[in-house]
Write an enzyme that holds these catalytic residues in place. Structure first.
Site, short mmCIF file in Angstrom:
data_model
loop_
_atom_site.label_atom_id
_atom_site.label_comp_id
_atom_site.label_asym_id
_atom_site.label_seq_id
_atom_site.Cartn_x
_atom_site.Cartn_y
_atom_site.Cartn_z
CE LYS A 99 44.17 57.00 9.17
NZ LYS A 99 45.56 57.20 8.72
NE ARG A 111 43.95 53.69 3.67
CZ ARG A 111 44.08 53.36 4.96
NH1 ARG A 111 43.02 53.14 5.69
NH2 ARG A 111 45.27 53.27 5.50
NE ARG A 154 52.24 52.38 13.02
CZ ARG A 154 51.27 52.88 12.27
NH1 ARG A 154 50.56 53.89 12.71
NH2 ARG A 154 51.02 52.39 11.09
NE ARG A 202 49.94 48.57 10.52
CZ ARG A 202 49.09 49.54 10.21
NH1 ARG A 202 48.45 50.19 11.16
NH2 ARG A 202 48.90 49.87 8.95
NE ARG A 257 50.95 51.73 5.56
CZ ARG A 257 51.41 51.75 6.81
NH1 ARG A 257 52.62 51.29 7.09
NH2 ARG A 257 50.67 52.23 7.77
#
Ligand code: AMP
Length: 184
Positions: free
Chosen positions: A13, A88, A127, A131, A142
Protein backbone atom coordinates in the site's frame (compact mmCIF):
# COMPACT_ATOMS: atom_id res chain seq x y z
CA UNK A 1 -9.79 12.55 -6.64
CA UNK A 2 -10.14 10.58 -3.40
CA UNK A 3 -8.56 7.13 -3.52
CA UNK A 4 -8.41 4.51 -0.80
CA UNK A 5 -5.54 2.03 -0.98
CA UNK A 6 -6.47 -1.11 0.87
CA UNK A 7 -4.96 -4.50 1.59
CA UNK A 8 -3.30 -6.63 4.26
CA UNK A 9 0.01 -5.69 5.85
CA UNK A 10 2.81 -6.20 3.35
CA UNK A 11 0.56 -5.81 0.29
CA UNK A 12 2.47 -2.74 -0.92
CA UNK A 13 0.00 0.00 0.00
CA UNK A 14 2.68 2.50 1.02
CA UNK A 15 4.75 1.94 -2.13
CA UNK A 16 1.79 2.22 -4.49
CA UNK A 17 0.43 5.21 -2.56
CA UNK A 18 3.68 7.08 -3.21
CA UNK A 19 3.40 6.32 -6.93
CA UNK A 20 -0.21 7.51 -7.07
CA UNK A 21 0.78 10.67 -5.22
CA UNK A 22 3.41 11.62 -7.77
CA UNK A 23 1.31 10.54 -10.76
CA UNK A 24 -1.85 12.46 -9.82
CA UNK A 25 -0.14 15.11 -7.71
CA UNK A 26 -2.45 14.57 -4.74
CA UNK A 27 -1.30 14.21 -1.13
CA UNK A 28 -0.75 10.98 0.74
CA UNK A 29 -2.42 10.36 4.09
CA UNK A 30 -1.07 7.32 5.93
CA UNK A 31 -2.37 6.80 9.47
CA UNK A 32 0.51 4.41 10.18
CA UNK A 33 3.02 7.12 9.19
CA UNK A 34 1.24 9.65 11.42
CA UNK A 35 1.43 7.28 14.39
CA UNK A 36 5.09 6.38 13.78
CA UNK A 37 6.03 10.08 13.51
CA UNK A 38 4.24 10.81 16.80
CA UNK A 39 5.97 7.88 18.51
CA UNK A 40 9.36 9.09 17.27
CA UNK A 41 8.70 12.61 18.51
CA UNK A 42 7.32 11.27 21.80
CA UNK A 43 4.18 13.39 21.58
CA UNK A 44 1.21 12.70 23.91
CA UNK A 45 -0.47 10.78 21.05
CA UNK A 46 2.75 8.87 20.41
CA UNK A 47 2.91 7.80 24.05
CA UNK A 48 -0.67 6.51 23.93
CA UNK A 49 -0.33 4.53 20.70
CA UNK A 50 3.19 3.12 21.02
CA UNK A 51 2.21 -0.07 22.89
CA UNK A 52 -0.70 -0.64 20.48
CA UNK A 53 1.51 -0.44 17.39
CA UNK A 54 4.19 -2.56 19.05
CA UNK A 55 1.54 -5.23 19.68
CA UNK A 56 0.22 -5.11 16.12
CA UNK A 57 -3.27 -4.21 17.38
CA UNK A 58 -5.53 -1.37 16.19
CA UNK A 59 -5.64 2.12 17.63
CA UNK A 60 -9.21 2.85 18.85
CA UNK A 61 -11.60 4.03 16.13
CA UNK A 62 -12.45 7.35 17.83
CA UNK A 63 -8.77 8.33 17.98
CA UNK A 64 -8.06 7.44 14.35
CA UNK A 65 -11.25 9.00 13.01
CA UNK A 66 -10.57 12.28 14.79
CA UNK A 67 -7.03 12.46 13.43
CA UNK A 68 -8.11 11.72 9.85
CA UNK A 69 -11.04 14.15 9.97
CA UNK A 70 -8.73 16.92 11.27
CA UNK A 71 -6.28 16.20 8.45
CA UNK A 72 -8.92 16.04 5.72
CA UNK A 73 -10.25 19.44 6.76
CA UNK A 74 -6.92 21.01 5.78
CA UNK A 75 -6.82 22.86 2.45
CA UNK A 76 -4.12 20.63 1.03
CA UNK A 77 -6.52 17.66 0.96
CA UNK A 78 -9.50 19.45 -0.59
CA UNK A 79 -8.60 18.50 -4.16
CA UNK A 80 -8.03 14.88 -3.26
CA UNK A 81 -6.17 12.38 -1.15
CA UNK A 82 -4.62 8.94 -1.30
CA UNK A 83 -5.69 7.25 1.92
CA UNK A 84 -3.36 4.45 2.96
CA UNK A 85 -4.11 2.33 6.05
CA UNK A 86 -7.47 3.98 6.67
CA UNK A 87 -10.28 2.93 7.00
CA UNK A 88 -9.35 -0.27 8.82
CA UNK A 89 -12.70 -1.10 10.44
CA UNK A 90 -16.29 -0.83 9.22
CA UNK A 91 -16.86 1.83 11.87
CA UNK A 92 -14.00 3.91 10.43
CA UNK A 93 -15.44 3.42 6.92
CA UNK A 94 -18.86 4.63 8.06
CA UNK A 95 -17.29 7.69 9.70
CA UNK A 96 -15.31 8.46 6.56
CA UNK A 97 -18.41 8.14 4.36
CA UNK A 98 -20.26 10.48 6.70
CA UNK A 99 -17.41 12.98 6.72
CA UNK A 100 -17.17 13.03 2.93
CA UNK A 101 -20.90 13.28 2.30
CA UNK A 102 -21.16 16.07 4.89
CA UNK A 103 -18.51 17.97 2.95
CA UNK A 104 -19.86 17.36 -0.54
CA UNK A 105 -17.00 15.00 -1.27
CA UNK A 106 -16.87 11.30 -2.06
CA UNK A 107 -14.66 8.31 -2.66
CA UNK A 108 -13.71 7.81 -6.30
CA UNK A 109 -12.09 4.41 -6.00
CA UNK A 110 -11.31 1.80 -3.41
CA UNK A 111 -8.24 -0.09 -4.61
CA UNK A 112 -7.52 -3.39 -2.89
CA UNK A 113 -4.22 -5.19 -3.40
CA UNK A 114 -4.39 -9.00 -3.32
CA UNK A 115 -1.28 -10.93 -2.28
CA UNK A 116 -1.02 -14.55 -1.00
CA UNK A 117 -0.37 -14.75 2.72
CA UNK A 118 2.99 -16.53 2.37
CA UNK A 119 4.31 -13.75 0.17
CA UNK A 120 3.01 -11.08 2.58
CA UNK A 121 5.00 -12.62 5.42
CA UNK A 122 8.16 -12.89 3.30
CA UNK A 123 7.86 -9.31 2.09
CA UNK A 124 7.42 -7.91 5.60
CA UNK A 125 10.33 -9.93 6.98
CA UNK A 126 12.52 -8.77 4.09
CA UNK A 127 11.56 -5.10 3.93
CA UNK A 128 14.14 -4.21 6.56
CA UNK A 129 12.58 -0.95 7.72
CA UNK A 130 13.36 -1.80 11.32
CA UNK A 131 9.74 -1.52 12.33
CA UNK A 132 9.06 -2.90 15.81
CA UNK A 133 5.93 -4.64 14.46
CA UNK A 134 7.74 -6.40 11.60
CA UNK A 135 8.60 -9.54 13.61
CA UNK A 136 7.12 -13.02 12.89
CA UNK A 137 4.97 -12.94 16.02
CA UNK A 138 3.63 -9.41 15.38
CA UNK A 139 3.01 -10.16 11.71
CA UNK A 140 0.79 -13.06 12.79
CA UNK A 141 -1.20 -10.73 15.04
CA UNK A 142 -1.49 -8.08 12.34
CA UNK A 143 -2.74 -10.59 9.76
CA UNK A 144 -5.29 -11.93 12.25
CA UNK A 145 -6.46 -8.39 13.04
CA UNK A 146 -6.68 -7.74 9.29
CA UNK A 147 -8.91 -10.80 8.74
CA UNK A 148 -11.10 -10.15 11.78
CA UNK A 149 -11.54 -6.39 11.75
CA UNK A 150 -10.33 -4.93 8.46
CA UNK A 151 -11.43 -7.35 5.73
CA UNK A 152 -15.14 -6.57 6.32
CA UNK A 153 -14.39 -3.04 5.03
CA UNK A 154 -14.04 -4.61 1.60
CA UNK A 155 -17.68 -5.72 1.61
CA UNK A 156 -18.78 -2.33 2.87
CA UNK A 157 -17.35 -0.72 -0.29
CA UNK A 158 -18.37 -3.58 -2.59
CA UNK A 159 -21.93 -2.65 -1.71
CA UNK A 160 -21.15 0.86 -2.98
CA UNK A 161 -19.61 -0.58 -6.14
CA UNK A 162 -16.32 1.21 -5.54
CA UNK A 163 -13.94 -1.75 -5.27
CA UNK A 164 -11.13 -2.30 -7.80
CA UNK A 165 -9.38 -5.59 -7.06
CA UNK A 166 -5.75 -5.54 -8.14
CA UNK A 167 -3.36 -8.48 -8.34
CA UNK A 168 -0.62 -7.31 -5.99
CA UNK A 169 2.01 -9.82 -7.16
CA UNK A 170 4.63 -8.58 -9.62
CA UNK A 171 7.04 -5.68 -9.93
CA UNK A 172 6.15 -2.31 -8.41
CA UNK A 173 5.67 -0.85 -11.91
CA UNK A 174 3.54 -3.75 -13.12
CA UNK A 175 1.23 -3.39 -10.16
CA UNK A 176 1.07 0.38 -10.62
CA UNK A 177 0.07 -0.06 -14.29
CA UNK A 178 -2.75 -2.37 -13.19
CA UNK A 179 -3.96 0.27 -10.75
CA UNK A 180 -3.91 3.01 -13.39
CA UNK A 181 -5.80 0.79 -15.80
CA UNK A 182 -8.44 0.05 -13.16
CA UNK A 183 -8.81 3.76 -12.35
CA UNK A 184 -9.23 4.71 -16.01
P1 AMP B 1 0.47 0.65 8.78
O1 AMP B 1 1.67 1.52 8.61
O2 AMP B 1 -0.70 1.06 7.96
O3 AMP B 1 0.80 -0.82 8.64
O4 AMP B 1 0.00 0.83 10.31
C1 AMP B 1 0.84 0.47 11.38
C2 AMP B 1 0.02 0.34 12.66
O5 AMP B 1 -0.59 1.60 12.97
C3 AMP B 1 -1.12 -0.67 12.63
O6 AMP B 1 -0.69 -1.98 12.89
C4 AMP B 1 -2.01 -0.11 13.74
O7 AMP B 1 -1.49 -0.41 15.02
C5 AMP B 1 -1.88 1.40 13.54
N1 AMP B 1 -2.89 1.91 12.59
C6 AMP B 1 -2.64 2.47 11.37
N2 AMP B 1 -3.77 2.83 10.76
C7 AMP B 1 -4.77 2.49 11.61
C8 AMP B 1 -6.19 2.59 11.54
N3 AMP B 1 -6.81 3.11 10.47
N4 AMP B 1 -6.90 2.14 12.61
C9 AMP B 1 -6.29 1.62 13.69
N5 AMP B 1 -4.97 1.48 13.81
C10 AMP B 1 -4.20 1.92 12.79
Amino acid sequence: MNIILFGPPGAGKGTQAEKLVSHFNIPHLSTGNIFRANIKQQTPLGKIVKAILDDGKLVPDETVVEIVADELKKNEYHEGVVLDGFPRTVKQAESLDQFFSGNGRGIDAFVTLTVPEEELINRILNRGQGRSDDTPEKIKTRLQVYHDETEPVLNHYKKQDLVKEIDGVGSVDEIFSRILEALD
